[in-house]
Design an enzyme around this catalytic site. Structure first.
Site, short mmCIF file in Angstrom:
data_model
loop_
_atom_site.label_atom_id
_atom_site.label_comp_id
_atom_site.label_asym_id
_atom_site.label_seq_id
_atom_site.Cartn_x
_atom_site.Cartn_y
_atom_site.Cartn_z
N GLU A 59 0.87 -1.18 0.00
CA GLU A 59 0.00 0.00 0.00
C GLU A 59 0.90 1.23 0.00
O GLU A 59 1.88 1.29 0.73
CB GLU A 59 -0.92 -0.05 1.22
N ASP A 126 -7.36 1.96 -8.41
CA ASP A 126 -7.73 3.32 -8.83
C ASP A 126 -7.96 3.32 -10.33
O ASP A 126 -7.12 2.83 -11.09
CB ASP A 126 -6.60 4.30 -8.46
N THR A 204 -13.22 -6.67 0.78
CA THR A 204 -12.46 -5.42 0.90
C THR A 204 -13.37 -4.23 1.19
O THR A 204 -14.57 -4.26 0.90
CB THR A 204 -11.63 -5.11 -0.37
N GLU A 205 -12.77 -3.20 1.72
CA GLU A 205 -13.52 -2.00 2.08
C GLU A 205 -14.15 -1.37 0.84
O GLU A 205 -15.29 -0.92 0.86
CB GLU A 205 -12.58 -1.01 2.79
N1 SAM Z 1 -7.86 -3.02 -2.72
C1 SAM Z 1 -8.48 -2.18 -1.72
C2 SAM Z 1 -9.95 -2.44 -1.63
O1 SAM Z 1 -10.47 -3.15 -2.51
O2 SAM Z 1 -10.59 -1.96 -0.68
C3 SAM Z 1 -8.19 -0.70 -1.97
C4 SAM Z 1 -8.75 -0.11 -3.22
S1 SAM Z 1 -8.36 1.62 -3.41
C5 SAM Z 1 -9.48 2.19 -4.58
C6 SAM Z 1 -6.81 1.57 -4.28
C7 SAM Z 1 -5.63 1.50 -3.32
O3 SAM Z 1 -4.41 1.34 -4.06
C8 SAM Z 1 -5.47 2.75 -2.49
O4 SAM Z 1 -5.38 2.40 -1.13
C9 SAM Z 1 -4.16 3.36 -3.01
O5 SAM Z 1 -3.47 4.09 -2.01
C10 SAM Z 1 -3.41 2.13 -3.47
N2 SAM Z 1 -2.37 2.36 -4.49
C11 SAM Z 1 -2.49 3.13 -5.59
N3 SAM Z 1 -1.36 3.10 -6.31
C12 SAM Z 1 -0.49 2.28 -5.65
C13 SAM Z 1 0.84 1.85 -5.87
N4 SAM Z 1 1.52 2.27 -6.93
N5 SAM Z 1 1.41 1.01 -5.00
C14 SAM Z 1 0.74 0.59 -3.90
N6 SAM Z 1 -0.52 0.97 -3.63
C15 SAM Z 1 -1.14 1.80 -4.48
#
Ligand code: SAM
Length: 231
Positions: A59, A126, A204-205
């Site tokens: 993360e 994202d 997941t959240e």
């Molecule tokens: N997978 C989780 C869920 O389903 O609840 C989180 C989804 S959230 C929309 C996307 C997550 O990816 C965010 O917490 C963001 O900080 C993380 N993230 C984005 N780019 C990343 C990267 N290059 N390396 C690690 N984490 C990343």
């Protein structure tokens, strides 16, 4: 920025014993990696189901990573049986799950040796809607080469999103990449991976948020092919 990110120069220099003390002398390294794990729902759901499999979340956000670290520490303490039978520390719950703050788009091969992972998760990544932002997407041809490198042959890539355009994008790139082949949900369920799929959909959240908003969820899974002489 990345300057503040502490990452191992190579997987061989990574000391996993601080992350998984109960497995310190097991020689094990993580087999499941949750890319962009957010608040850690998937890892927390899977940890008790595969108590002998090490799992790592990556993360990029500092506070979110800290939150997951605290969450795991609390679960380890509160779930620990008062008196464990000798030599069964590994049986204590949540010892097999941990998290690192990392930019998974840059440093994945620094953490995981070649062919070490049996599952890679990209859950509700994202979306980066705008075309000029597509290069920021976590699935891209360059990154797929890294994912293929760290996965064992037969290892599974799980993707899910509520953004249909992103689903099509991830599917198209993975299908086009020679080292991955599409695998159906039914096939994975037949192979006993139903509990993983259920967690992918619901644990997941972000997945729960989509659920609350009655959004659709698009799943696509892929198998890392056996390496052949030509690939
Ligand atoms: N997978 C989780 C869920 O389903 O609840 C989180 C989804 S959230 C929309 C996307 C997550 O990816 C965010 O917490 C963001 O900080 C993380 N993230 C984005 N780019 C990343 C990267 N290059 N390396 C690690 N984490 C990343």
């Amino acid at each position: 920025s990345d300057h503040a990110l502490d990452y191992p120069p190579s997987p061989q220099t990574m000391d996993w014993s601080a992350h998984f003390p109960a497995f310190a002398n097991s020689g094990k390294t993580p087999e499941f990696a949750d890319i962009g794990c957010g608040f850690g729902g998937l890892l927390i759901a899977l940890a008790p189901l595969f108590p002998d499999t090490l799992m790592l979340g990556l993360e990029i956000r500092v506070q979110v990573t800290q939150y997951v670290q605290d969450r795991i520490a609390a679960l380890r303490t509160t779930s620990a049986p008062a008196a464990l039978p000798t030599a069964s520390t590994a049986a204590a719950p949540y010892q097999n799950v941990s998290v690192v703050r990392a930019n998974a788009m840059k440093f994945l091969p620094n953490y995981f040796p070649k062919s070490s992972l049996s599952a890679l998760f990209f859950l509700f990544p994202d979306p980066h809607f705008k075309a000029r932002k597509h290069k920021a997407r976590i699935i891209s041809p360059t990154l797929l080469a890294e994912y293929a490198f760290v996965l064992k042959p037969g290892g599974i890539v799980y993707t899910i999103t509520d953004v249909h355009d992103l689903h099509e994008w991830m599917k198209a790139h993975l299908e086009a990449f020679p080292l991955f082949e599409s695998v159906t949900e039914a096939e994975l369920r037949d192979q006993g991976k139903g509990c993983i799929l259920d967690a992918v959909y619901n644990s997941t959240e972000e997945g729960k948020k989509v659920e609350r908003n009655s959004g659709e969820k698009w799943l696509a899974c892929f198998r890392r092919k056996e390496a052949t002489r030509t690939s």
